[in-house]
Design a protein around this motif. Structure first.
Motif, PDB file in Angstrom:
ATOM      1  N   SER A  18       0.811  -1.215   0.000  1.00 17.14           N
ATOM      2  CA  SER A  18       0.000   0.000   0.000  1.00 17.14           C
ATOM      3  C   SER A  18       0.841   1.259   0.000  1.00 17.14           C
ATOM      4  O   SER A  18       0.315   2.357  -0.011  1.00 17.14           O
ATOM      5  CB  SER A  18      -0.919   0.017   1.222  1.00 17.14           C
ATOM      6  OG  SER A  18      -0.146   0.087   2.406  1.00 17.14           O
ATOM      7  N   GLN A  20       2.783   2.363  -2.357  1.00 17.34           N
ATOM      8  CA  GLN A  20       2.906   2.983  -3.663  1.00 17.34           C
ATOM      9  C   GLN A  20       1.560   2.900  -4.351  1.00 17.34           C
ATOM     10  O   GLN A  20       0.953   1.850  -4.401  1.00 17.34           O
ATOM     11  CB  GLN A  20       3.991   2.279  -4.466  1.00 17.34           C
ATOM     12  CG  GLN A  20       4.405   3.027  -5.702  1.00 17.34           C
ATOM     13  CD  GLN A  20       5.656   2.405  -6.304  1.00 17.34           C
ATOM     14  OE1 GLN A  20       6.523   1.945  -5.603  1.00 17.34           O
ATOM     15  NE2 GLN A  20       5.716   2.395  -7.618  1.00 17.34           N
ATOM     16  N   GLN A  21       1.102   4.039  -4.898  1.00 20.68           N
ATOM     17  CA  GLN A  21      -0.237   4.055  -5.450  1.00 20.68           C
ATOM     18  C   GLN A  21      -0.285   3.473  -6.858  1.00 20.68           C
ATOM     19  O   GLN A  21       0.734   3.306  -7.520  1.00 20.68           O
ATOM     20  CB  GLN A  21      -0.777   5.487  -5.432  1.00 20.68           C
ATOM     21  CG  GLN A  21       0.007   6.465  -6.291  1.00 20.68           C
ATOM     22  CD  GLN A  21      -0.345   7.890  -5.975  1.00 20.68           C
ATOM     23  OE1 GLN A  21      -0.091   8.369  -4.885  1.00 20.68           O
ATOM     24  NE2 GLN A  21      -0.939   8.581  -6.921  1.00 20.68           N
ATOM     25  N   ALA A  22      -1.485   3.161  -7.315  1.00 21.74           N
ATOM     26  CA  ALA A  22      -1.682   2.547  -8.624  1.00 21.74           C
ATOM     27  C   ALA A  22      -1.429   3.562  -9.734  1.00 21.74           C
ATOM     28  O   ALA A  22      -1.593   4.773  -9.549  1.00 21.74           O
ATOM     29  CB  ALA A  22      -3.105   2.000  -8.720  1.00 21.74           C
ATOM     30  N   THR A  25      -3.318   7.292 -10.851  1.00 18.40           N
ATOM     31  CA  THR A  25      -4.075   7.818  -9.713  1.00 18.40           C
ATOM     32  C   THR A  25      -3.387   9.043  -9.114  1.00 18.40           C
ATOM     33  O   THR A  25      -2.194   9.282  -9.305  1.00 18.40           O
ATOM     34  CB  THR A  25      -4.250   6.752  -8.624  1.00 18.40           C
ATOM     35  OG1 THR A  25      -2.963   6.306  -8.187  1.00 18.40           O
ATOM     36  CG2 THR A  25      -5.051   5.567  -9.144  1.00 18.40           C
ATOM     37  N   SER A  27      -2.880  11.581  -5.505  1.00 14.10           N
ATOM     38  CA  SER A  27      -2.925  11.618  -4.041  1.00 14.10           C
ATOM     39  C   SER A  27      -2.458  12.986  -3.572  1.00 14.10           C
ATOM     40  O   SER A  27      -1.748  13.708  -4.288  1.00 14.10           O
ATOM     41  CB  SER A  27      -2.038  10.532  -3.429  1.00 14.10           C
ATOM     42  OG  SER A  27      -0.682  10.779  -3.739  1.00 14.10           O
ATOM     43  N   THR A  29      -0.577  14.792  -0.117  1.00 15.20           N
ATOM     44  CA  THR A  29       0.180  14.438   1.079  1.00 15.20           C
ATOM     45  C   THR A  29       0.493  15.684   1.899  1.00 15.20           C
ATOM     46  O   THR A  29       1.447  16.408   1.592  1.00 15.20           O
ATOM     47  CB  THR A  29       1.501  13.719   0.699  1.00 15.20           C
ATOM     48  OG1 THR A  29       1.214  12.631  -0.180  1.00 15.20           O
ATOM     49  CG2 THR A  29       2.213  13.201   1.936  1.00 15.20           C
ATOM     50  N   GLN A  61       0.697   9.386 -10.219  1.00 15.12           N
ATOM     51  CA  GLN A  61       1.513   8.196 -10.498  1.00 15.12           C
ATOM     52  C   GLN A  61       1.448   7.909 -11.993  1.00 15.12           C
ATOM     53  O   GLN A  61       0.455   7.391 -12.496  1.00 15.12           O
ATOM     54  CB  GLN A  61       1.002   6.998  -9.690  1.00 15.12           C
ATOM     55  CG  GLN A  61       1.939   5.806  -9.683  1.00 15.12           C
ATOM     56  CD  GLN A  61       3.150   6.024  -8.789  1.00 15.12           C
ATOM     57  OE1 GLN A  61       3.056   6.655  -7.748  1.00 15.12           O
ATOM     58  NE2 GLN A  61       4.290   5.485  -9.212  1.00 15.12           N
ATOM     59  N   GLU A 159       8.050   5.518   1.934  1.00 18.76           N
ATOM     60  CA  GLU A 159       6.631   5.379   2.264  1.00 18.76           C
ATOM     61  C   GLU A 159       6.401   4.045   2.947  1.00 18.76           C
ATOM     62  O   GLU A 159       6.816   3.007   2.445  1.00 18.76           O
ATOM     63  CB  GLU A 159       5.788   5.472   0.997  1.00 18.76           C
ATOM     64  CG  GLU A 159       5.995   6.753   0.223  1.00 18.76           C
ATOM     65  CD  GLU A 159       5.296   6.746  -1.125  1.00 18.76           C
ATOM     66  OE1 GLU A 159       4.326   5.973  -1.295  1.00 18.76           O
ATOM     67  OE2 GLU A 159       5.731   7.492  -2.014  1.00 18.76           O
ATOM     68  N   ASP A 162       0.608   4.554   4.732  1.00 20.86           N
ATOM     69  CA  ASP A 162       0.297   5.826   4.081  1.00 20.86           C
ATOM     70  C   ASP A 162       1.163   6.972   4.608  1.00 20.86           C
ATOM     71  O   ASP A 162       0.915   8.137   4.282  1.00 20.86           O
ATOM     72  CB  ASP A 162      -1.190   6.159   4.272  1.00 20.86           C
ATOM     73  CG  ASP A 162      -2.081   5.196   3.495  1.00 20.86           C
ATOM     74  OD1 ASP A 162      -1.703   4.828   2.368  1.00 20.86           O
ATOM     75  OD2 ASP A 162      -3.129   4.786   4.018  1.00 20.86           O
ATOM     76  N   LYS A 194      -0.166  10.273   3.182  1.00 22.30           N
ATOM     77  CA  LYS A 194      -0.703  10.241   1.812  1.00 22.30           C
ATOM     78  C   LYS A 194      -2.190   9.904   1.820  1.00 22.30           C
ATOM     79  O   LYS A 194      -2.600   8.916   2.425  1.00 22.30           O
ATOM     80  CB  LYS A 194       0.070   9.215   0.973  1.00 22.30           C
ATOM     81  CG  LYS A 194      -0.417   9.123  -0.456  1.00 22.30           C
ATOM     82  CD  LYS A 194       0.345   8.069  -1.252  1.00 22.30           C
ATOM     83  CE  LYS A 194       1.672   8.595  -1.694  1.00 22.30           C
ATOM     84  NZ  LYS A 194       2.335   7.677  -2.655  1.00 22.30           N
ATOM     85  N   PRO A 196      -5.230   9.173  -0.820  1.00 20.72           N
ATOM     86  CA  PRO A 196      -5.640   8.951  -2.225  1.00 20.72           C
ATOM     87  C   PRO A 196      -6.843   9.828  -2.581  1.00 20.72           C
ATOM     88  O   PRO A 196      -7.731  10.064  -1.747  1.00 20.72           O
ATOM     89  CB  PRO A 196      -6.020   7.469  -2.255  1.00 20.72           C
ATOM     90  CG  PRO A 196      -5.383   6.878  -1.035  1.00 20.72           C
ATOM     91  CD  PRO A 196      -5.351   7.957  -0.005  1.00 20.72           C
TER      92      PRO A 196
END
Length: 197
Positions: A18, A20-22, A25, A27, A29, A61, A159, A162, A194, A196
């Motif tokens: 979790s 690193q985001q997809a 997408t 986010s 922070t 990302q 990271e 989150d 972070k 999302p």
């Protein structure tokens, strides 16, 4: 014991996954932290001054190893030092506050660990000198400071879940005052969370 080890590995894998985001997408922070700031190349014996930094990054990302971010931060910078004049010793602290806009490329070398580099325009919102000595203390606005500062930020972030731990060095390229060579030099540590979008 074997079950405990398997459970521990699964928990670490879940946290790391979790971190690193997809792809595709966004986010945001929010971050808060400390600056260790001074002035370099100024021909003066400037010492590091501790200041606060707070703001947020917006990150997109692009691909698994690549992300772009843009931020807005209030950053307390400057320097401090000691001097002697007319037989009197005094402490001086130069308080330079900026609104900084870091635009960073983030390259994940392993999951959760990123190398960062970019550019950072900054806008000076405070330039005051505080002097203390001989039983006196006063603060005055210093004339001649440039309102714009351009910096190259370089750093690392890690990271976990989150939370984001960030360390960077901001190398100032702009002369603070036209007729001197002094430039900002800031080591920065922040902790963020972070979210999302």
């Amino acid at each position: 014991m074997k079950k405990v080890m398997i459970l521990a590995v699964m928990m670490v894998a879940t946290l790391t996954a979790s971190a690193q985001q997809a792809v595709g997408t966004w986010s945001v922070t929010p971050k808060v932290g400390l600056n260790l700031a001074t002035i370099r190349d100024g021909g003066i014996d400037a010492k590091m001054k501790v200041g606060l930094v707070a703001g947020a990054d917006l990150t997109y990302q692009i691909a698994q190893p690549f992300a772009l971010s843009v931020g807005a931060f209030y950053s307390m910078q400057g320097a401090k030092g000691k001097d002697r004049e007319f037989g009197v010793s005094y402490d001086a602290k130069l308080n330079l506050d900026y609104i900084n806009i870091p635009i960073m490329a983030n390259v994940y070398i392993v999951r959760g660990l990123a190398i960062k580099a970019g550019i950072q325009p900054g806008f000076n919102v405070k330039h005051k000198m505080k002097v203390e000595g001989a039983g006196q203390s006063y603060e005055q606005t210093i004339e001649g400071f440039k309102s714009f500062d351009f910096t190259i930020p370089l750093g690392l972030s890690y990271e976990i879940s989150d939370f984001v731990i960030d360390a960077r060095y901001n190398l100032g390229l702009t002369k603070l005052v036209e007729d001197t060579s002094g430039k900002n030099s800031v080591i920065q540590f922040t902790l963020g969370y972070k979210i999302p979008l």
